[in-house]
Design an enzyme around this catalytic site. Sequence first.
Site, PDB file in Angstrom:
ATOM      1  N   CYS A 157       2.217  39.360  10.189  1.00  0.00           N
ATOM      2  CA  CYS A 157       2.295  37.977   9.701  1.00  0.00           C
ATOM      3  C   CYS A 157       2.686  37.012  10.824  1.00  0.00           C
ATOM      4  O   CYS A 157       1.870  36.738  11.702  1.00  0.00           O
ATOM      5  CB  CYS A 157       3.233  37.895   8.505  1.00  0.00           C
ATOM      6  SG  CYS A 157       2.984  36.411   7.503  1.00  0.00           S
ATOM      7  N   HIS A 161       0.594  41.693   4.808  1.00  0.00           N
ATOM      8  CA  HIS A 161       1.815  42.503   4.728  1.00  0.00           C
ATOM      9  C   HIS A 161       1.451  43.946   4.354  1.00  0.00           C
ATOM     10  O   HIS A 161       1.280  44.240   3.159  1.00  0.00           O
ATOM     11  CB  HIS A 161       2.770  41.925   3.683  1.00  0.00           C
ATOM     12  CG  HIS A 161       3.369  40.621   4.095  1.00  0.00           C
ATOM     13  ND1 HIS A 161       4.614  40.507   4.675  1.00  0.00           N
ATOM     14  CD2 HIS A 161       2.882  39.358   4.037  1.00  0.00           C
ATOM     15  CE1 HIS A 161       4.874  39.238   4.944  1.00  0.00           C
ATOM     16  NE2 HIS A 161       3.826  38.521   4.561  1.00  0.00           N
ATOM     17  N   GLU A 184       3.336  46.418   4.225  1.00  0.00           N
ATOM     18  CA  GLU A 184       4.425  47.017   3.441  1.00  0.00           C
ATOM     19  C   GLU A 184       4.351  46.579   1.979  1.00  0.00           C
ATOM     20  O   GLU A 184       5.177  47.011   1.171  1.00  0.00           O
ATOM     21  CB  GLU A 184       5.780  46.628   4.038  1.00  0.00           C
ATOM     22  CG  GLU A 184       6.294  45.255   3.702  1.00  0.00           C
ATOM     23  CD  GLU A 184       5.598  44.114   4.426  1.00  0.00           C
ATOM     24  OE1 GLU A 184       5.871  42.950   4.112  1.00  0.00           O
ATOM     25  OE2 GLU A 184       4.770  44.392   5.325  1.00  0.00           O
TER      26      GLU A 184
END
Length: 365
Positions: A247, A332, A334
């Site tokens: 990001c 992202h 994750e």
Amino acid sequence: MRKRQLVLEDGTVFIGESFGSEKVTTGEVVFNTGMTGYQEVISDPSYCGQIVMMTYPQVGNYGINRDDFETISPFIHGFIVKEVCDYPSNFRSEEGLDSYLKANDIPGITGIDTRKLTKVIRQSGTMKAMITTMDDFYEVAVERLQNMPMQRDQVQQTSTVKPYVVPGRGMRIVLVDFGMKHGILRELTKRNCHITVVPYNYGTENILRLKPDGIMLTNGPGDPKDVPEAIEMIRNLLGEIPIFGICLGHQLLALACGGDTEKMKFGHRGSNHPVKDVKTLKTYMTSQNHSYAIREHSLENTDLEVTQFALNDHTIEGIRHAIHSAFSVQYHPESSPGPEDTSHLFDDFIQMIKHDQVKKEDAYA
């Protein structure tokens, strides 16, 4: 509930009802298209200084639990929903949304036409806004918003102040915290990494003294050009230690390599953004939250290669350095919240570190 108004800097006004904190707040109003994950959204440091609107009509229906926070203290300035659920129903629920926002002094407004607000933002772009009482004259609020400067210190607010260690027996990773989501830590600890979390301005020399195997550049809020010290740090570390950026870390890597970034009209925020890989031609669903993107033409005279792009608007979603061990993604991996299609990138990072170590051993042999 008391009546409240949402005032935009272009003079648009929405009348709704108050929940959460009763204070007056200002910030940049943005929208998130996720159907779930409001707890992670509220606690994502990348929303620092923003008033977040959820486009899904009912929010709060599964409450707040202890497991889904992405930071201890949220940084958002306000929360907007079409309908707030007063009586959540979920086996993990420990608190209602209204109670949580009150405890963290975050104002909310409900009962407004969020579809109309979304259209306003899509047509005019993100803008400054205020959640205030019905007693305030909206003309005064509009003038205040139009004269209010954009916030520039979000990374300083959200980054850790001092380094700390999350012990492990695997790869030694220095995680540069620009406003980190805890999901990144969870993915690295799953892989038994020894993680040292450092502030955004920790500096090249201090990082090298830690003797890391790899460097993680995290997500974070705001304009990447507002943290020039981080850009210089990344430039100095390129070729020395493998780097993985997420990001804001993705944008900073591009700037460090000679690329450029620009602010998007209304950004990407949600858990349903399709991204295509240039090499494998696979499409992944991704979780995103960003206002800035890399200018594609700015990479032409750099050593960066585009690895992934967004299918909705063809913005750059992934880059890799052609010479040094460094890559990054705009989304992202994750998740938290969102699909887990790209969690394998953390494994790719570990493999890149191992490959780099083998090359260095061969060079010394």
